[in-house]
Design an enzyme around this catalytic site. Structure first.
Site, PDB file in Angstrom:
ATOM      1  N   LYS A  48       0.864  -1.174   0.000  1.00 60.46           N
ATOM      2  CA  LYS A  48       0.000   0.000   0.000  1.00 60.46           C
ATOM      3  C   LYS A  48       0.910   1.237   0.000  1.00 60.46           C
ATOM      4  O   LYS A  48       1.981   1.219   0.618  1.00 60.46           O
ATOM      5  CB  LYS A  48      -0.856  -0.023   1.281  1.00 60.46           C
ATOM      6  N   LEU A  76      -4.968   7.198   2.111  1.00 56.63           N
ATOM      7  CA  LEU A  76      -3.606   6.766   2.453  1.00 56.63           C
ATOM      8  C   LEU A  76      -3.522   6.097   3.834  1.00 56.63           C
ATOM      9  O   LEU A  76      -2.602   6.367   4.604  1.00 56.63           O
ATOM     10  CB  LEU A  76      -2.637   7.954   2.370  1.00 56.63           C
ATOM     11  N   CYS A 127      -1.568  10.148  -6.247  1.00 58.28           N
ATOM     12  CA  CYS A 127      -2.654   9.840  -5.316  1.00 58.28           C
ATOM     13  C   CYS A 127      -3.766  10.880  -5.478  1.00 58.28           C
ATOM     14  O   CYS A 127      -3.536  12.067  -5.254  1.00 58.28           O
ATOM     15  CB  CYS A 127      -2.155   9.832  -3.876  1.00 58.28           C
ATOM     16  N   ASN A 196      -2.602   5.093 -12.406  1.00 57.62           N
ATOM     17  CA  ASN A 196      -3.427   5.122 -11.202  1.00 57.62           C
ATOM     18  C   ASN A 196      -4.896   5.272 -11.608  1.00 57.62           C
ATOM     19  O   ASN A 196      -5.228   5.432 -12.790  1.00 57.62           O
ATOM     20  CB  ASN A 196      -2.988   6.297 -10.326  1.00 57.62           C
ATOM     21  N   THR A 274      -8.644  -3.826  -9.076  1.00 57.91           N
ATOM     22  CA  THR A 274     -10.036  -4.131  -8.741  1.00 57.91           C
ATOM     23  C   THR A 274     -10.340  -5.634  -8.799  1.00 57.91           C
ATOM     24  O   THR A 274     -10.984  -6.184  -7.910  1.00 57.91           O
ATOM     25  CB  THR A 274     -10.978  -3.378  -9.715  1.00 57.91           C
TER      26      THR A 274
HETATM   27  C1  DHB Z   1      -4.919   6.213  -2.172  1.00 51.83           C
HETATM   28  C2  DHB Z   1      -5.487   6.163  -3.435  1.00 51.83           C
HETATM   29  C3  DHB Z   1      -4.656   6.096  -4.534  1.00 51.83           C
HETATM   30  O1  DHB Z   1      -5.134   6.030  -5.805  1.00 51.83           O
HETATM   31  C4  DHB Z   1      -3.290   6.107  -4.379  1.00 51.83           C
HETATM   32  O2  DHB Z   1      -2.521   6.087  -5.449  1.00 51.83           O
HETATM   33  C5  DHB Z   1      -2.742   6.160  -3.113  1.00 51.83           C
HETATM   34  C6  DHB Z   1      -3.553   6.194  -2.009  1.00 51.83           C
HETATM   35  C7  DHB Z   1      -5.782   6.290  -0.972  1.00 51.83           C
HETATM   36  O3  DHB Z   1      -6.800   6.970  -1.001  1.00 51.83           O
HETATM   37  O4  DHB Z   1      -5.417   5.686   0.048  1.00 51.83           O
END
Ligand code: DHB
Length: 286
Positions: A48, A76, A127, A196, A274
């Site tokens: 993550k 995040l 993000c 992304n 997904t």
């Molecule tokens: C999150 C979503 C994302 O697309 C990413 O690249 C990093 C973090 C999130 O919301 O946690």
């Protein structure tokens, strides 16, 4: 048709399979990361996206998916860099990082990842769920300045580290050209991941409310519907980037035919988002 036992090289890493998880999917806790390591269909373990400090993330529900699409505004949620930098696995181990504060945070994160147990670093410049912060991948001047600074870190100079960028989806030809020109300047970049999720999307339920709560119901869209866009990004970057830079395709992949298509367009490997969330056993790939 399975994609098993097919060695691919990305930077300095050798993956025994060209598919692995997209960051964000089943990769936050130690148990989840171990599951990735133990799943024979996956060629790497990717975390993550993490930050310097642990984060609880946004309120629930913050993730929605069905068999075709996903929407997330996780915010995040992660256990912090000191947790991820300590782990090691049998497969190539890639840590995804993002700043939640200033660009200096990227430098601090990279310094913490210059350790032998971490094989790869995916720098997330896309993000979509950080309120009030423009995505670095859409801010070309800041992106260039940051890459310049990253190039000075020991991690970027370390010949054993594989470093890549998780890019947002682009749609305008001039943006592809601008970003590719910047990326080509930096020899430490071994790969890009395209792409992304598409930011600021919304899906309404039967009551007319968003299926997720945070961010006014807006989040990053993934799954089937983004595959044509991600594949277009792979094709265009394949033409624009130096051949030493590998491209990892990501977006709407749910079977081996999709993998074949991404590879035809120039991807060396692919990440599953997904579909993996919904089908942990990767049933469509057996
Ligand atoms: C999150 C979503 C994302 O697309 C990413 O690249 C990093 C973090 C999130 O919301 O946690």
């Amino acid at each position: 048709m399975s994609n098993k036992n097919e060695n691919v090289k990305i930077g300095k890493m050798i993956l025994s399979n060209s598919i692995f998880n997209a960051s964000g999917v089943h990769c936050t806790t130690l148990n989840e990361l171990q599951d990735l390591d133990n799943n024979p269909l996956l060629g790497a373990v990717l975390t993550k996206t993490c930050t310097l400090n642990p984060r609880k993330g946004n309120e629930f529900p913050r993730y929605y998916s069905n068999e075709k699409i996903s929407l997330n505004s996780t915010g995040l949620a992660n256990l912090g860099i000191d947790f991820y930098s300590r782990q090691s696995f049998t497969k190539p181990y890639i840590v995804s990082i993002s700043s939640i504060s200033d660009d200096e945070e990227y430098i601090k994160l990279l310094q913490k990842l210059n350790v032998d147990n971490v094989n790869g670093i995916e720098i997330n410049v896309s993000c979509p769920n950080i309120a009030g912060k423009p995505q670095l991948g859409y801010d070309f001047e800041r992106f260039d300045l940051l890459l310049n600074r990253i190039g000075e870190t020991d991690a970027a100079k370390n010949e054993n580290k594989t470093i890549g960028l998780k890019l947002p989806p682009y749609m305008d030809k001039s943006h592809f050209e601008s970003i590719a020109k910047i990326i080509n300047k930096y020899n430490f970049i071994d790969f890009i991941t395209c792409c992304n999720s598409i930011g600021n999307c919304i899906i309404l339920n039967d009551d007319g409310d968003s299926v997720i709560s945070p961010n006014n119901g807006l989040g990053g869209l993934g799954g089937e519907y983004i595959r044509p866009l991600s594949m277009g990004n792979v094709k265009i970057f394949k033409e624009l980037l130096d051949s030493r830079i590998s491209i990892i395709g990501c977006g709407g992949i749910s079977n081996p035919e999709h993998v074949k298509q991404y590879k035809k367009l120039g991807a060396t490997a692919v990440q599953i988002g997904t579909y993996l969330q919904e089908n942990w056993d990767l049933i469509g790939f057996l």
